[in-house]
Every structure is written in structure tokens, then in C-alpha cells.
Enzyme design. Structure first.
Site, PDB file in Angstrom:
ATOM      1  N   HIS A   1      -9.764  -3.330   9.667  1.00 51.09           N
ATOM      2  CA  HIS A   1      -9.647  -3.109   8.216  1.00 51.09           C
ATOM      3  C   HIS A   1     -10.179  -4.298   7.412  1.00 51.09           C
ATOM      4  CE1 HIS A   1      -7.808   0.687   7.310  1.00 51.09           C
ATOM      5  NE2 HIS A   1      -6.657   0.468   7.918  1.00 51.09           N
TER       6      HIS A   1
ATOM      7  N   GLY B   1       3.089   2.124  11.068  1.00 52.11           N
ATOM      8  CA  GLY B   1       2.742   1.283  12.209  1.00 52.11           C
ATOM      9  C   GLY B   1       2.499  -0.164  11.834  1.00 52.11           C
ATOM     10  N   ALA B   2       1.614  -0.377  10.864  1.00 50.35           N
ATOM     11  CA  ALA B   2       1.276  -1.739  10.474  1.00 50.35           C
ATOM     12  C   ALA B   2       0.468  -1.710   9.190  1.00 50.35           C
ATOM     13  CB  ALA B   2       0.464  -2.424  11.572  1.00 50.35           C
TER      14      ALA B   2
ATOM     15  N   GLU C   1      -2.582  -3.842   6.816  1.00 51.34           N
ATOM     16  CA  GLU C   1      -3.719  -4.765   6.934  1.00 51.34           C
ATOM     17  C   GLU C   1      -3.834  -5.789   5.815  1.00 51.34           C
ATOM     18  OE1 GLU C   1      -3.954  -1.420   6.193  1.00 51.34           O
ATOM     19  OE2 GLU C   1      -5.543  -1.043   4.740  1.00 51.34           O
TER      20      GLU C   1
ATOM     21  N   HIS D   1      -6.981  -1.925  14.943  1.00 50.54           N
ATOM     22  CA  HIS D   1      -7.087  -1.151  13.700  1.00 50.54           C
ATOM     23  C   HIS D   1      -6.911  -2.055  12.475  1.00 50.54           C
ATOM     24  CE1 HIS D   1      -6.509   2.577  11.256  1.00 50.54           C
ATOM     25  NE2 HIS D   1      -5.777   1.756  10.520  1.00 50.54           N
ATOM     26  N   GLU D   2      -5.838  -2.816  12.469  1.00 47.57           N
ATOM     27  CA  GLU D   2      -5.586  -3.661  11.290  1.00 47.57           C
ATOM     28  C   GLU D   2      -6.646  -4.745  11.174  1.00 47.57           C
ATOM     29  OE1 GLU D   2      -3.597  -2.199   9.477  1.00 47.57           O
ATOM     30  OE2 GLU D   2      -2.582  -0.996  11.013  1.00 47.57           O
TER      31      GLU D   2
ATOM     32  N   GLU E   1       0.844  -1.182   0.000  1.00 50.90           N
ATOM     33  CA  GLU E   1       0.000   0.000   0.000  1.00 50.90           C
ATOM     34  C   GLU E   1       0.884   1.239   0.000  1.00 50.90           C
ATOM     35  OE1 GLU E   1      -2.691   0.604   3.296  1.00 50.90           O
ATOM     36  OE2 GLU E   1      -3.556   2.349   2.325  1.00 50.90           O
TER      37      GLU E   1
HETATM   38  N1  TRP Z   1      -2.911   1.067   5.710  1.00 49.20           N
HETATM   39  C1  TRP Z   1      -2.003   1.114   6.818  1.00 49.20           C
HETATM   40  C2  TRP Z   1      -2.830   1.387   8.047  1.00 49.20           C
HETATM   41  O1  TRP Z   1      -3.248   2.471   8.296  1.00 49.20           O
HETATM   42  C3  TRP Z   1      -0.941   2.124   6.742  1.00 49.20           C
HETATM   43  C4  TRP Z   1       0.000   2.199   5.597  1.00 49.20           C
HETATM   44  C5  TRP Z   1      -0.122   2.887   4.477  1.00 49.20           C
HETATM   45  C6  TRP Z   1       1.308   1.771   5.591  1.00 49.20           C
HETATM   46  N2  TRP Z   1       1.033   2.924   3.770  1.00 49.20           N
HETATM   47  C7  TRP Z   1       1.939   2.254   4.444  1.00 49.20           C
HETATM   48  C8  TRP Z   1       2.032   1.014   6.467  1.00 49.20           C
HETATM   49  C9  TRP Z   1       3.272   2.046   4.188  1.00 49.20           C
HETATM   50  C10 TRP Z   1       3.355   0.784   6.206  1.00 49.20           C
HETATM   51  C11 TRP Z   1       3.980   1.298   5.078  1.00 49.20           C
HETATM   52  O2  TRP Z   1      -3.170   0.521   8.750  1.00 49.20           O
HETATM   53 ZN    ZN Z   2      -5.343   1.941   8.551  1.00 45.43          ZN
END
Ligand code: TRP
Ligand code: ZN
Length: 868
Positions: free
Chosen positions: A307, A267-268, A270, A303-304, A128
């Protein structure tokens, strides 16, 4: 065959929401074969595609060494396609296409932590928003959903081979290599694809969903970190139950995997059924990580997980809709966390983040709507505005609807759009249809930048026993968004009897919600007035309870009225808000601190025993950074520092022996619940710091004893902070001891770096010492953030010797890790508010950086920053 790409077509790189077009081809299935070697990775892919609309077949690809390409079984001829550094375009493609490509990629040298990359000895993906195009040629956009089958092959020194979905087959390839084949039955966009190859241990558990599905839960980490995965596992099961109970959503696959990675930009992530986590957001253990970090782990796990429905099952049509999934998922994780600790304290913590990060962002050159209408680099839009303000919009709608109608609205959203890639309009329409309440006016919140100013005035008529409240809203003009409109603002409120402190029953026909003593007025005009009757004595009004809307409230309270609210408000959040408003006046408008100190003295001793966690927040004094963000010109960081220190020192003196007496009675081990123990630890650390500010030498001895005798990181770190920041004689010994204890624990060692960088007395030598330290590591974002984040705790340092630190880092990361480089540079985004000569100095440093940066990430941010 090695097919060379043409040089890129350099045009205006801005992408506009209004230019959205459906993809010309859909992908029915993709077969991936990923073979990892020490010096390269070979990726074969087979895409089965069907035409949807007229137009070229566009496959996105970046940094790929294309080896071969076949269309419907035939080698493709140069006349049939064009290739540049961003895309492969096939003209005149037939309506049904099977496209096979082979590319070579280099995860072993990928420092950008995007696509497939190697972190320590682990191969992981981050796709992502647009990383998948760095793995293979693909219509890498969220509105193309497909079934993924993935074969992963690697040396047996990497025993773990993971991808999304169900494991279909494993086997050997010769002596030294093995493979695994995974298939994800749910259609998903490419940004949710993940694979992991490495040598990891695993913590296993199981969960039975409300629909009776037996799900295998697995958390993968390096062996020694497995004991630190239990809190995350509990939080995962708790999240699964919570989503069933609060949103009626059950998990849909037979397994759910989480992988902990030490090098990660955010952070993480999904990824469907295979979340990848920054170690800082999954490892939790009282001995090694702080209470705040433990709370964060639980909220990021939730959160994850959330998602899976808001993001994965229902995804975004395009990246302009990012806040559709992020705003809603943050609102969901905040609600989850409100059930973990006290709801009021969770709200305080969330609003503190909103006000200290999102408000300044929205007031400066990087301001954008929660749903932007253009961007150059989408990675630059994973912002506080998209996440936090996005969450606030959902919260406002849910506040108006109340539990039942909100649930009907979300049920309708899932019913309508499961399996689709949708827009913010679709969400608001479904929520309106399901609840029966037209919420379309809230779309304005998504489309406009800036924090609205809400001015309110109260007028009491003793003879008529009425209280009139008038409201006015306004937004600062924005060059790129000329037609700003009034937004719907839910104003939650209560009236208190100024004499007795009692809460009035509300009598007014203007309220949208009236729960006897709590009311919500929906203010959706430029100006309006409402009236309350049967108000028998002069009232004190409490507005925006629980922070019911993300606005800047201006109300002409007297300091005495704010002190009254500190003592009598029954809503813990607004009690805290009253302390913060009063403190802002003291620190920014030179009001006397007397009323504040009296209110604290008469409220807190009692609260410390009753609600230690809330009490710990009521001692908050706005940070220098936050105070600075409230100043729009001639900002002198040193002045703010002096004033804030003076106030803290006075507070320390005025409460006399209260600090030490309380410190000696507090014992976190006597608390039954984690959240209460956490509150007691927070209080103890505050007490220690205040004793040290009193100049009490025994404070250092108590801190040293606390440091030595505890097995808890919040206690140890709190004590260390007092010793280091207050220059105690024991400071160096304690720092050396901490290093020895935790040198092999990356997350704990991050705290060691952080505490020194965040020391108000840090100098350019401190930062040099830390960044030259053998454990400093420019390939690990957590370590960089420990130092840079620590440094940015002190605006005086940030805007002094810190400027060179941030500019040099941005220049270095521009090439090595532009996502991180762009984020760190934003620390300097409010340069234009500084008093001279600093303002010009920082401006010149930023201008000097401009010709040196190449990435879209850093240059878009820098250009915006300089465009004020
Ligand atoms: N979709 C992820 C979240 O909010 C965050 C995310 C977007 C991300 N781009 C990223 C995480 C790049 C790591 C690296 O949960
Ligand atoms: Zn998110």
C-alpha cells in the site's frame, strides 16, 4: 467555553459518485497536539489552508467536544459558522485561512475501534475511512493531502509515543509526563494518519533499499509477543525486495514501524510508515499459531507494505475508488504469496475465497460493483467484491498484457500519478498508455455488479480435425443497474488428447496470447466462436486455466472428462477445479461419485509423495456453506449436510488402508521447506479425519498421540479437531489440556473457542457455554469472530439456533461497534434462499431487528438484506 452542536440534519443519507466535487480548500499543513489523560484526551490542531474553488469551508467532525476555535488569530463569532453533529461549516472564509481548534475526545470509552481508542492499555488510531473526524475537525476526505506534524504527550507510564514520519524531538513535561514530536515529510490524506501511545517492546532490524536508503524497521508488541514477530519481520524485508524487483518501487522514508493491537476491527491498516496490525495478522509462531495463520501474516505484511505505493503515494480521489487501492494491492499481495508457496496452491486458496465469499455476495441483496456508485456508510463497502473481485480485474489485465507490458503500464501509472489522489479511470488509462494496449473495456468490470455466466460448447470434427469452441456471456438483471454490457473475459485454455492425455500445440488465429500449448482467448462479445486446427483426436478442453476470469463457467463436460482432467491437467489449479466441479455435480445434482473416487484413487497416492501441498488441496470437498451458496431457492441446509457427510464417509471407506498407511509414512520434520512441511501437516490431518470416519478406534489414539507429542499448532489443532468433532472419548480431556496450555495466549485461545463453535455437533448450549465463558470478550473482535465464525462453519447450525445468536449480536454491536455488527449480520444475507418455514422465520427475525438498530452501518446492511 464548550460549544454545543446543533442536532443533525436528517435527510437521505445516500452519497453518490456523480455528486463528487473538489474540495473548496486544500490543507498545506496540519499541526496536531494530542495530550492523553486517563479520563480524556485534548487535541489542539492548527490547519494552514488555501482556497481552491468557491464555496464554504467544510470541516468534518464527529463526537468532538469543541473547546475553542480561532480563524486567522481571532475568536470566531457565531455568525461566521454553523456546527452540527457531523460538520463545522465556515461561510465567507477568506482565501487563506489559519484555523486553530481545541477539542476533547474520549478514547478511554471508545468501543467502536475507530478514531483514537484505547485497547487494553494501548492508545491507537484507526482512521480509514472516516475516523480522523473523530479526532479533530478536518476536511476528512482522501483528496485533501497535507504535511502532518504531530506532538504526542502522555504520562510516562506510556513510554512509547509514535506517529507517522521522522522523530524530531522528545522531552519531558513536569515530573510525570513526556512528549514526542513527529513529522511526516510526504503529503498524505487524513485517513493515513496514525499515532500510538503505550507500553510496548520492540523488535528491530534494518533494510537497505535498492536506492541505497537505510531504513530502520521496528515491530512493536507486548513484551511476551516479541518472539512471535520474527516471521513478520522477515516477510517485511522480503516484501520490500519484492516490490523493488517486480514493480520497481523502493521505500521512501527512513523508518517503517508496525504495531500489534489485540482489539482491531479488520486485518491491518497501512498508515504511512506506521502500520497498525491486528495481532492475528502479525504474530506468527509454529507453537501458537497455525500454518494458515502464518501464511496470512506474510500476505498481510506484504499487503500493507505494498500500500505504500498503491494507496499511500498514489491514493484515492474519493471512497468510491476504494478498489483502486485495494483491488490492486490484493493482486500484488497474491502475486507475492504465489512466490512463497506453490503458485497453484496459492491460486486455489485465493479462488476458494473468491467463490465462497465474493460470488455469493454478488449473487444476493448486497451485490454491488467493485466501484459502487452510491453508499450510505462507506465502512460497509470493505467487501469481498471491492477487494477480491477488484484484484481479479487487475489479474485479468495483467494476464492479457504479460509480464513486460504490464510492468510498462504500472511504471506509467507511478510516473503519472505519484503524489495524487486518482480514480479507477486514471489507473486503466495509465496502464493502457504504458503498455500500448487499450484496456478501457475493463472499466465495465468496475462499474457493473454480478458474476457473469460464461457458457461454452465444444464441437470436434474428426474428418476436418478441427475443434470449435463457442462462447456466450450473460448477467443476471439487477434492479439498480439496468444497462448491463458484455465484459472482456480472458479465457486461458489448453487442449488435451483424450486418448493419450498429452497436451496439444494450439493452432488458432483467434488467440490473444499463444504460448504454444497455453493460450488466452479474449472473449468480449455477447457470443463468439473460435476454431482450432490440427486436432488429430477427440480433445478434452480445459477452460479458465488459473481461473483467468471471475465468472461462472458452464460447460457440458461428461463426468469422465472431468475425471480425465483430474488425472491429466498439468495446471494444478485446473486439476483442483475439475475435482470441485465434479463434486458439485455429485452433491448438488446427484451424480454418481464413482468417477470421482476412481480419479482420486489413481491420482493422489502418487501426488502425495511429489507435491504434498497440492495433494492436500485435491482432497478438498466444497464446504456446506459454499454448496448452499450455489442454491438459489428451497435451500435445505440439513439435506446438504447429510449428502456431504455420506460422500466423505464413502471416500473414507473406499480408499481403505490408504489413509492409515500414508499417515504413518508422513513426517513434516523431514521436509526442508516450510511450504512442504505445511503440506505434509495438512495431509496428516486429513488422513486422521478419514481414519476416524472409517470408525477406526486407533484413529483416536493416533490423534491423541499427535496432540500430545507435537510442538506445532497445526498438528495440535488438527488432532484436537478430530477428537472433538468425532466425539472421541479423549475429547474433553484434550480440550481442558489445550485451555491450560494456552489460556494466556489470546490467538491460541481463539482457536479453542473456534474449534468448539465450529463443531458440527455444536448446540445452542455449546454457544451459550462459550459466550458465557470468562474468557469470552465482547470488546475483542477476534474473540467474537472465533465463536461467530466457527458457528457459521455449519449452515445447519447457523440457520437454526445460530439466527438468534447473530441477530442479538448485531443489536448489541449496533451501538458498541457498528462496523463489526454490520459485518456479522451479513452471515444471514442469503436468508431468502431457504426453504420454508425457515425462510419466513429468519425474515421475521430480521424484520423485528429493523426498528431497533440506529447505526448507519447496521441499518444500511439490514435494509439491503430485506430488500430482496
Ligand atoms: N485499508 C486496510 C487494508 O485493507 C483495511 C481497513 C479499512 C481497515 N478500514 C479499516 C482496517 C478499519 C481496520 C479497521 O489494508
Ligand atoms: Zn488494503
Amino acid at each position: 467555553m464548550n460549544i454545543a452542536a446543533q442536532p443533525p440534519v436528517q435527510a437521505d443519507q445516500t452519497v453518490y459518485l456523480k455528486d463528487y466535487q473538489k474540495p473548496s480548500f486544500l490543507v498545506e499543513s496540519i499541526n496536531l497536539d494530542i495530550q492523553v489523560y486517563d479520563d480524556k484526551t485534548i487535541v489542539d490542531s492548527t490547519l494552514v489552508m488555501k482556497r481552491q474553488t468557491a464555496g464554504d469551508l467544510v470541516l468534518l467532525g464527529r463526537d468532538l467536544e469543541l473547546q475553542s476555535i480561532q480563524l486567522n488569530g481571532q475568536d470566531i463569532t457565531p455568525a461566521q459558522y454553523s456546527l452540527d453533529s457531523e460538520q463545522l461549516v465556515i461561510t465567507d472564509a477568506p482565501d487563506e485561512v489559519i484555523l486553530q481548534t481545541q477539542v476533547i475526545i474520549h478514547p478511554e470509552t471508545n468501543t467502536q475501534l475507530e478514531g483514537l481508542y484505547k485497547a487494553d492499555e494501548l492508545f491507537v488510531t484507526q482512521n480509514e475511512p472516516e475516523g480522523f473526524r473523530k479526532i479533530t475537525f478536518y476536511p476528512d476526505r482522501p483528496d485533501v493531502l497535507s504535511v502532518f506534524t504531530t506532538r504526542v504527550e502522555a504520562d510516562k507510564k506510556y513510554p512509547v509515543l509514535l506517529a507517522n514520519g521522522n522523530l524530531l524531538e522528545t522531552g519531558e513535561v513536569g515530573e510525570n509526563r513526556h512528549f514526542a514530536i513527529w513529522q511526516d515529510p510526504t503529503k498524505k490524506p487524513s485517513y493515513l494518519f496514525a499515532c500510538v501511545i503505550g507500553d510496548l517492546a520492540v523488535l528491530k532490524d534494518r533494510y537497505t533499499t535498492s536506492e541505497g536508503r537505510d531504513v530502520a524497521l521496528e515491530i512493536y508488541a507486548i513484551e511476551k509477543d516479541i518472539p512471535k514477530c520474527h516471521i513478520a519481520m522477515e516477510a517485511l524485508k522480503h516484501s520490500m525486495r519484492w516490490d523493488e524487483e517486480h514493480y520497481g518501487r523502493a521505500y521512501d522514508l527512513d523508518n517503517y514501524m508496525i504495531v500489534a493491537v489485540s482489539q482491531f476491527n479488520m486485518g491491518a491498516m497501512e498508515n504511512k510508515g506506521l502500520n497498525i496490525f491486528n495481532t492475528s495478522c502479525v504474530l506468527a509462531d509454529e507453537e501458537y499459531t497455525t500454518d494458515a495463520a502464518i501464511m496470512r501474516v506474510q500476505s498481510v505484511i506484504a499487503h500493507e507494505y505494498f500500500h505504500n505505493w498503491t494507496g499511500n503515494r498514489i491514493t484515492c480521489r474519493d471512497w468510491f475508488q476504494l478498489c483502486l487501492k485495494e483491488g490492486l494491492t490484493v493482486f500484488r499481495d497474491q502475486s507475492f504469496s504465489e512466490d512463497l508457496q506453490s503458485a497453484a496452491v496459492q491460486r486455489i486458496d485465493d479462488v476458494a475465497v473468491l467463490k465462497s465469499h465474493q460470488f455469493p455476495e454478488d449473487a444476493g441483496p448486497l451485490s454491488h460493483p467493485p466501484r459502487p456508485d452510491h453508499f450510505v456508510e462507506i465502512n460497509n463497502f470493505y467487501t469481498a467484491t471491492v477487494y477480491e473481485k477488484g484484484a481479479e480485474i487487475n489479474r485479468m489485465m495483467s494476464t492479457l498484457l504479460g509480464k513486460e507490458k504490464y510492468r510498462k503500464g504500472t511504471d506509467e501509472y507511478f510516473r503519472r500519478h505519484d503524489g495524487q489522489a486518482v480514480t479507477v479511470e486514471d489507473w486503466v488509462a495509465a496502464l493502457s498508455a504504458g503498455s500500448g494496449v487499450d484496456l478501457s473495456a475493463f472499466l465495465t468490470w468496475y462499474n457493473q455488479p454480478g458474476t457473469p455466466k460464461l457458457e461454452a460448447k465444444g464441437e470436434y470434427d474428426a474428418a476436418m480435425q478441427t475443434y470449435r469452441l463457442s462462447f456466450k456471456q450473460s448477467l443476471k438483471a439487477h434492479p439498480k443497474y439496468p444497462n448491463l454490457k458484455a465484459v472482456p473475459i480472458p479465457v486461458a485454455l489448453a487442449l488435451f488428447n483424450a486418448k493419450t492425455g498429452e497436451q496439444y500445440t494450439l493452432h488458432s488465429d483467434s488467440l490473444f496470447v499463444n504460448d504454444v500449448k497455453d493460450g488466452v482467448y479474449l472473449f468480449d462479445q455477447d457470443e463468439a466462436t473460435i476454431e482450432f486446427t490440427d486436432v488429430t483426436e477427440q480433445p478434452v478442453v480445459s477452460l479458465l486455466r488459473n481461473f483467468s476470469a471471475p465468472v461462472n463457467l458452464v460447460f457440458d463436460y461428461t463426468d469422465a472428462e472431468l475425471a480425465f482432467l483430474i488425472q491429466h491437467e498439468t495446471n494444478g489449479f485446473n486439476q483442483w477445479q475439475a475435482t470441485q466441479t465434479l463434486l458439485e455435480r455429485i452433491l448438488l445434482e446427484d451424480h454418481s461419485a464413482d468417477a470421482y473416487i476412481q480419479a482420486i484413487q489413481s491420482t493422489l497416492p502418487e501426488l502425495v509423495g511429489r507435491d504434498p501441498l497440492l495433494a492436500s488441496r485435491l482432497f478438498d470437498v466444497p464446504s456446506e456453506g459454499y454448496l448452499g451458496s450455489r442454491i438459489d431457492q428451497n435451500y435445505a441446509p440439513a439435506d446438504i449436510h447429510v449428502k456431504r457427510e455420506a460422500l466423505l464417509n464413502r471416500l473414507a471407506q473406499e480408499l481403505g488402508s490408504f489413509w492409515k498407511d500414508t499417515y504413518l509414512t508422513l513426517d513434516p520434520d523431514l521436509q526442508k521447506e516450510f511450504s512442504l512441511a505445511m503440506g505434509v501437516r495438512a495431509l496428516k490431518n486429513i488422513m486422521l479425519m478419514m481414519m476416524a470416519r472409517q470408525g477406526d478406534q486407533t484413529a483416536f489414539e493416533l490423534a491423541h498421540v499427535q496432540y500430545q507429542n507435537t510442538g506445532n499448532m497445526s498438528e495440535r489443532l488438527g488432532a484436537l479437531r478430530v477428537l472433538v468433532w468425532q466425539n472421541a472419548p479423549q475429547a474433553q480431556e484434550a480440550l481442558a489440556d489445550f485451555y491450560d496450555r494456552f489460556k494466556d495466549e489470546a490467538l491460541s485461545l481463539d482457536q479453542w473457542f473456534m474449534i468448539q463453535a465450529a463443531n458440527p455437533n455444536a448446540t445452542t448450549e455449546t454457544i451459550e457455554y462459550l459466550t458465557q465463558h470468562p474468557d469470552y470478550d465482547l470488546t475483542t473482535p477476534n474473540r467474537i469472530r472465533a465463536v461467530s465464525g466457527g458457528l457459521s462453519n455449519n449452515p445447519e447450525n447457523t440457520w437454526g439456533f445460530g439466527v438468534a445468536h447473530f441477530i442479538n449480536l448485531a443489536e448489541y454491536l449496533d451501538e458498541k461497534n457498528p462496523i463489526l455488527g454490520s459485518r456479522l449480520l451479513q452471515v444471514l444475507s442469503r436468508w431468502y434462499t431457504l426453504a420454508e418455514p425457515q425462510r419466513t422465520q429468519v425474515q421475521q427475525a430480521l424484520q423485528a431487528l429493523q426498528p431497533k438498530v440506529k447505526s448507519k452501518n447496521v441499518s444500511e446492511t439490514l435494509n439491503s438484506m430485506l430488500s430482496v
